[in-house]
Design an enzyme around this catalytic site. Structure first.
Site, short mmCIF file in Angstrom:
data_model
loop_
_atom_site.label_atom_id
_atom_site.label_comp_id
_atom_site.label_asym_id
_atom_site.label_seq_id
_atom_site.Cartn_x
_atom_site.Cartn_y
_atom_site.Cartn_z
N ASN A 95 -4.97 34.49 -12.25
CA ASN A 95 -4.82 35.71 -13.03
C ASN A 95 -3.37 36.17 -12.88
OD1 ASN A 95 -4.87 38.23 -14.17
ND2 ASN A 95 -6.25 39.14 -12.65
N TRP A 96 -2.61 35.95 -13.93
CA TRP A 96 -1.17 36.27 -13.86
C TRP A 96 -0.89 37.76 -13.97
CZ3 TRP A 96 2.18 32.25 -17.02
CH2 TRP A 96 1.90 30.96 -16.55
N LYS A 97 -1.90 38.53 -14.34
CA LYS A 97 -1.74 39.98 -14.55
C LYS A 97 -0.58 40.23 -15.51
CE LYS A 97 -3.98 40.63 -10.15
NZ LYS A 97 -4.20 41.45 -8.95
N GLU A 152 -14.18 40.43 -5.74
CA GLU A 152 -12.83 40.81 -5.33
C GLU A 152 -12.85 42.19 -4.67
OE1 GLU A 152 -9.74 38.52 -7.93
OE2 GLU A 152 -10.21 40.42 -8.88
N GLY A 155 -4.42 35.89 -7.71
CA GLY A 155 -3.41 36.72 -8.36
C GLY A 155 -2.01 36.24 -8.02
N GLY A 156 -1.37 36.92 -7.10
CA GLY A 156 0.02 36.65 -6.75
C GLY A 156 0.36 35.18 -6.52
N SER A 209 -5.87 38.34 -2.24
CA SER A 209 -4.90 37.78 -1.28
C SER A 209 -5.22 36.34 -0.87
CB SER A 209 -4.75 38.68 -0.06
OG SER A 209 -4.23 39.95 -0.44
N GLY A 259 -3.79 42.07 -3.63
CA GLY A 259 -2.36 42.34 -3.59
C GLY A 259 -1.89 42.98 -2.30
N HIS A 317 -12.00 43.44 -14.43
CA HIS A 317 -11.14 43.36 -13.24
C HIS A 317 -10.99 44.77 -12.65
CE1 HIS A 317 -7.64 42.83 -10.70
NE2 HIS A 317 -7.95 41.55 -10.68
N GLU A 368 -8.53 46.33 -11.65
CA GLU A 368 -7.40 47.10 -12.19
C GLU A 368 -7.78 47.72 -13.54
OE1 GLU A 368 -4.61 43.88 -11.73
OE2 GLU A 368 -4.80 44.11 -9.56
P1 13P Z 1 -4.02 38.80 -5.37
O1 13P Z 1 -4.36 37.34 -5.20
O2 13P Z 1 -2.61 39.03 -5.76
O3 13P Z 1 -4.47 39.60 -4.21
O4 13P Z 1 -4.88 39.31 -6.64
C1 13P Z 1 -6.22 39.01 -6.70
C2 13P Z 1 -6.71 39.38 -8.04
O5 13P Z 1 -6.78 40.53 -8.40
C3 13P Z 1 -7.09 38.29 -8.95
O6 13P Z 1 -7.76 38.77 -10.07
#
Ligand code: 13P
Length: 252
Positions: free
Chosen positions: A9-11, A166, A234-235, A213, A172, A94, A96
């Protein structure tokens, strides 16, 4: 037997030019990893560029969100039909989106039903906040999110759904959950909620991912758990070597 699943997930990261570079480099390495379903979810603006580069690479493409309506006066939104033109997958609910854009379980459910109508494979996210975690409300919250977000779809479609657990406090923050604790939530909360909705057999067939994470250093700890079938990253999905190593670790 559930096929392992790893999605990035590149956000809200990467321009179209940056997407081209990252997708090209990732696909060179990811195409040789077999036995795991691989999905990249760049921003809407970059889906077209990514789609062209991923042709024939055996790597799926997903959107990070969509509206539930097919078309109409919804300024700024993207419809399932539009997503379907380029993607097989879509991330729904998600944390967010839930936190910053007021997405409720009811909205996530409308989007899920729309994914069924338009033949998209949804990755549905659930997870408790830090406050809920500290108040020991994890089970109650995750159970409710699962049963309300995933209701009213057919058992046949349900088998295609991918659920991502999650914990919001792990996203993050560099503070991942641990294998045992995450597995317990999937085994004792998410799968029973799925079983109530769709029956035992379907609940056992649905892939459930961990997210929050995830790195190449901790991925195996999660993938080694019996009820965790992969990761929503994510990251670390923006770093070539990290994402390739995580994907490799998911191969059984
Ligand atoms: P991180 O891997 O950056 O913690 O993000 C997880 C995430 O929200 C994937 O959708």
């Amino acid at each position: 037997m559930r096929t392992p699943f790893v999605a990035g997930n590149w956000k809200m990261n990467k321009t179209i030019a940056e997407t081209r570079e990252l997708v090209f480099k990732l696909s060179m390495k990811l195409r040789d990893i077999h036995g795991v379903e691989k999905v990249l979810c760049p921003p809407f603006m970059s889906l077209m560029a990514a789609s062209a580069l991923l042709e024939g690479a055996g790597i799926g493409l997903g959107a990070q969100n969509m509206h539930w309506e097919e078309k109409g006066a919804f300024t700024g939104e993207v419809s399932p039909v539009m997503v379907k033109e380029l993607c097989k997958y879509v991330i729904l609910g998600h944390s967010e989106r839930r936190a910053y854009f007021n997405e409720t379980d009811d909205i996530v459910n409308r989007k899920l039903i729309s994914a069924q109508t338009f033949d998209l494979t949804p990755i549905v996210c659930v997870g408790e906040t830090l406050e809920q975690y500290e108040s020991k409300l994890t089970r109650e919250v995750v159970s409710r999110q699962t049963s309300q977000s995933l209701r009213d779809v057919s058992p046949a479609f349900a088998q295609r759904i991918v659920v991502a657990y999650e914990p919001v406090w792990a996203i993050g923050t560099g503070k991942a959950s641990n294998g045992l604790e995450a597995n317990a939530v999937v085994k004792d909360v998410i799968r029973p909620a799925l079983a109530k909705l769709f029956g035992d057999e379907t609940a056992q067939a649905i892939r459930v991912l961990y997210g929050g994470s995830v790195t190449s250093a901790n991925a195996s700890e999660f993938f080694g758990q019996p009820d965790i079938d992969g990761a929503l990253v994510g990251g670390a999905s923006l770093k070539i070597d990290e994402f390739v190593a995580i994907t490799q670790a998911a191969v059984i």
